[in-house]
Design a protein around this motif. Structure first.
Motif, PDB file in Angstrom:
ATOM      1  N   ALA A   1      51.839  22.139  63.091  1.00  0.00           N
ATOM      2  CA  ALA A   1      51.399  23.407  63.669  1.00  0.00           C
ATOM      3  C   ALA A   1      50.972  24.351  62.547  1.00  0.00           C
ATOM      4  N   THR A   2      50.331  25.445  62.939  1.00  0.00           N
ATOM      5  CA  THR A   2      49.888  26.464  61.986  1.00  0.00           C
ATOM      6  C   THR A   2      50.817  27.667  62.056  1.00  0.00           C
ATOM      7  N   VAL A   3      51.398  28.035  60.916  1.00  0.00           N
ATOM      8  CA  VAL A   3      52.258  29.213  60.827  1.00  0.00           C
ATOM      9  C   VAL A   3      51.457  30.361  60.224  1.00  0.00           C
ATOM     10  N   ARG A   4      51.542  31.526  60.845  1.00  0.00           N
ATOM     11  CA  ARG A   4      50.924  32.731  60.284  1.00  0.00           C
ATOM     12  C   ARG A   4      51.995  33.787  60.066  1.00  0.00           C
ATOM     13  N   VAL A   5      52.045  34.310  58.863  1.00  0.00           N
ATOM     14  CA  VAL A   5      52.964  35.390  58.531  1.00  0.00           C
ATOM     15  C   VAL A   5      52.156  36.681  58.408  1.00  0.00           C
ATOM     16  N   ASP A   6      52.406  37.627  59.294  1.00  0.00           N
ATOM     17  CA  ASP A   6      51.748  38.938  59.257  1.00  0.00           C
ATOM     18  C   ASP A   6      52.653  39.922  58.527  1.00  0.00           C
ATOM     19  N   TYR A   7      52.087  40.691  57.613  1.00  0.00           N
ATOM     20  CA  TYR A   7      52.883  41.655  56.861  1.00  0.00           C
ATOM     21  C   TYR A   7      52.035  42.879  56.523  1.00  0.00           C
ATOM     22  N   MET A   8      52.702  43.939  56.086  1.00  0.00           N
ATOM     23  CA  MET A   8      52.023  45.168  55.679  1.00  0.00           C
ATOM     24  C   MET A   8      52.056  45.280  54.171  1.00  0.00           C
ATOM     25  N   HIS A   9      50.903  45.600  53.600  1.00  0.00           N
ATOM     26  CA  HIS A   9      50.758  45.768  52.151  1.00  0.00           C
ATOM     27  C   HIS A   9      50.348  47.220  51.929  1.00  0.00           C
ATOM     28  N   SER A  10      51.188  47.986  51.261  1.00  0.00           N
ATOM     29  CA  SER A  10      50.936  49.421  51.140  1.00  0.00           C
ATOM     30  C   SER A  10      51.189  49.897  49.723  1.00  0.00           C
ATOM     31  N   GLY A  11      50.766  51.134  49.459  1.00  0.00           N
ATOM     32  CA  GLY A  11      51.016  51.715  48.148  1.00  0.00           C
ATOM     33  C   GLY A  11      49.873  52.597  47.702  1.00  0.00           C
ATOM     34  N   ASN A  12      49.659  52.642  46.375  1.00  0.00           N
ATOM     35  CA  ASN A  12      48.611  53.466  45.788  1.00  0.00           C
ATOM     36  C   ASN A  12      48.143  52.802  44.499  1.00  0.00           C
TER      37      ASN A  12
ATOM     38  N   MET B   1      64.547  32.264  66.290  1.00  0.00           N
ATOM     39  CA  MET B   1      64.353  32.777  67.654  1.00  0.00           C
ATOM     40  C   MET B   1      63.276  33.856  67.737  1.00  0.00           C
ATOM     41  N   ASP B   2      63.092  34.627  66.660  1.00  0.00           N
ATOM     42  CA  ASP B   2      62.147  35.738  66.743  1.00  0.00           C
ATOM     43  C   ASP B   2      60.716  35.344  66.387  1.00  0.00           C
ATOM     44  N   VAL B   3      60.471  34.066  66.139  1.00  0.00           N
ATOM     45  CA  VAL B   3      59.108  33.608  65.860  1.00  0.00           C
ATOM     46  C   VAL B   3      58.297  33.625  67.152  1.00  0.00           C
ATOM     47  N   VAL B   4      57.087  34.148  67.080  1.00  0.00           N
ATOM     48  CA  VAL B   4      56.207  34.213  68.254  1.00  0.00           C
ATOM     49  C   VAL B   4      55.592  32.842  68.485  1.00  0.00           C
ATOM     50  N   ARG B   5      55.910  32.245  69.649  1.00  0.00           N
ATOM     51  CA  ARG B   5      55.410  30.903  69.958  1.00  0.00           C
ATOM     52  C   ARG B   5      54.469  30.881  71.151  1.00  0.00           C
ATOM     53  N   LYS B   6      54.599  31.844  72.022  1.00  0.00           N
ATOM     54  CA  LYS B   6      53.781  31.883  73.233  1.00  0.00           C
ATOM     55  C   LYS B   6      52.731  32.959  73.079  1.00  0.00           C
ATOM     56  N   LEU B   7      51.470  32.572  73.147  1.00  0.00           N
ATOM     57  CA  LEU B   7      50.364  33.511  72.976  1.00  0.00           C
ATOM     58  C   LEU B   7      49.493  33.521  74.222  1.00  0.00           C
ATOM     59  N   PRO B   8      48.739  34.599  74.446  1.00  0.00           N
ATOM     60  CA  PRO B   8      47.856  34.644  75.612  1.00  0.00           C
ATOM     61  C   PRO B   8      46.817  33.543  75.568  1.00  0.00           C
ATOM     62  N   ALA B   9      46.280  33.223  76.721  1.00  0.00           N
ATOM     63  CA  ALA B   9      45.183  32.259  76.774  1.00  0.00           C
ATOM     64  C   ALA B   9      43.996  32.804  75.985  1.00  0.00           C
TER      65      ALA B   9
END
Length: 496
Positions: free
Chosen positions: A51-62, A173-181
């Protein structure tokens, strides 16, 4: 050996067949495309892909500081498109590097170089006095164990060091596995074989209404054809699959804020990024990834339904091009060169949003150098014996003409003249530059031509003329080789 959690053959088959059957969503599927899709589905029966795993994160700063924060982990709807046997990136490209390592043993399971929108923004004037956050994602094949995801960044010596780590259990348990069509299904533009054996390019449309979907497909096919008429993509065309995908918009075109034009679009792609009127990007990474996940992809080019000249490209993220501009062919290939191969811009007379310093560190990009050691120039194998380094070229004459050209260009934009006048100016500028360069004794030489990477001095490009320097039609030898290296990373030759 790296171990990845595989889908069952049945699940792989279902996914492949669903994709093949969905190709008719926007336009009728031709017999040839249907046959190609069927071939992909059949091949996928044998391929047991993770399967394909995607990790979404926020990159912030200055400009001085940066921070990372995990948002979520997603299992995407399609299997991993790449070859799991080519999990380690040895090309040394990008400002950053993703590493996925075994949490217990530290074994490196997967790596890829990439760059970010944040890294570009932090070189702007705004970053000197403000903080901003940018969404980012990394993707990798699903491992069969908990892993540590590491983001590395280059230091002043071009060496990578870890700037962020996150412990990831893709079975948590908190991994998103079910996505919209899927809201729309991809169109098969070119299918040359199973995704794990090919480079998968996804062309995404933004700013196209429902009635304009045939226009989007026509542009995607036209621009893909041009890409594969350009060396070295031409010689390696069979190593690519190309897909197209677009969500309809209520209004035609994307935003161009400097002229008061604002349109809602699914990806939020717009002009005027970082104050540069021709720079086109999206900063809505979440929207882009949530659409792209419904097609096989490793690289993305976004076509905006606009006439005004513009585009952009971030290595390992995406590239953009104005599909309706007279120079769309050039824009598509040039910006894809940034995104696909990490090529540097070789021009230096056009205004850009970045602020440069006095230091001239050696660029990581394969087609620019600070020439610290001419005897060991990074593209030495292309330099013929006796070629002087630096290499002379009509630089002063070119710069005098370019200053006049840039002044005229700025005046046309300020007066909001028709795009046809800008296109005519571009054509004239290219003709004059080519006429200046071609009689030069070093026109065909690979050397070190001063003026590159947005700087008139201190940086050098490999050849006098290249797609990455001006609107000419060919990549120089060094850029072509750099592109081939990335193709090799993602596409394996057929078994002998």
């Amino acid at each position: 050996m790296p171990l990845f959690a595989s889908r069952t053959p049945l699940r792989a088959l279902v996914s492949a067949l669903a994709l093949a059957c969905g190709l008719t969503a926007l336009v009728p599927l031709t017999a040839q495309a249907a046959a190609s899709a069927a071939a992909v589905a059949a091949a996928s029966v044998k391929a047991v892909q993770p399967a394909t795993v995607r990790v979404d994160y926020m990159h912030s700063g200055n400009a001085l500081n940066e921070n990372y924060a995990l948002e979520r982990v997603v299992i995407e709807p399609l299997p991993w498109p790449g070859d799991v046997r080519r999990a380690i990136d040895d090309t040394n490209r990008g400002n950053n590097m993703l590493e996925v390592v075994d949490s217990k043993t530290g074994e490196l399971l997967y790596s890829r170089g990439f760059s970010t929108v944040f890294a570009e923004w932090r070189t702007t004037e705004e970053a000197q006095h403000a903080n901003r956050g940018f969404q980012e994602s990394v993707r990798f094949p699903k491992p069969d164990r908990p892993v540590r995801v590491r983001i590395l960044k280059r230091d002043d010596r071009n060496a990578f060091s870890v700037v962020w780590t996150a412990e990831i259990d893709s079975d948590a348990m908190d991994v998103v596995r079910k996505l919209p069509a899927a809201p729309v299904k991809p169109i098969a533009i070119r299918v040359n074989g199973p995704s794990p054996q090919k480079v998968d390019l996804l062309i995404v449309g933004d700013g196209y209404t429902a009635a304009e979907m045939p226009k989007f497909e026509a542009s995607a096919r036209k621009l893909a054809d041009h890409l594969f008429a350009t060396s070295p993509f031409k010689e390696r065309a069979s190593d690519f699959n190309v897909w197209a995908l677009a969500l309809p918009t209520a209004e035609s075109g994307v935003s161009r804020p400097s002229t008061g034009v604002h349109h809602a679009s699914p990806l939020g792609t717009r002009y005027d990024i970082f104050g540069s009127e021709r720079y086109v990007l999206t900063t809505d990474n979440r929207a882009l990834r949530e659409l792209a996940q419904y097609a096989p992809y490793e690289f993305i080019e976004i076509l905006v339904n606009n006439e005004t000249y513009g585009g952009g490209g971030i290595f390992g993220q995406f590239s953009t091009a104005a599909a309706n501009n007279d120079w769309a062919n050039y824009l598509f290939v040039h910006e894809f060169g940034h995104h696909f191969a990490g090529l540097a811009d070789e021009y230096y007379t056009s205004p850009v949003a970045y602020q440069s310093g006095t230091a001239r560190p050696e660029p990581w990009e394969p087609n620019a150098t600070a020439l610290r050691d001419p005897d060991h120039i990074k593209w030495k194998r292309f330099v013929a014996a006796g070629t002087p380094l630096p290499t002379p070229w009509p630089k002063q004459t070119y710069e005098t003409a370019s200053r006049a050209y840039q002044k005229e260009r700025a005046a046309l934009r300020a007066a909001q003249r028709p795009e046809a006048e800008m296109s005519a100016l571009f054509k004239k500028d290219l003709a004059e530059s080519t006429a200046l360069f071609t009689p030069d004794p070093h026109y065909h030489s690979v050397g070190a031509f001063e003026g590159a990477n947005y700087e008139a001095s201190g940086y050098y490009r490999p050849q006098m003329q290249c797609i990455m320097f001006d609107r000419s039609e060919k990549f120089c030898a060094v850029c072509a080789d750099a592109i081939s290296t990335i193709i090799d990373l993602y596409s394996r030759p057929p078994a002998q």
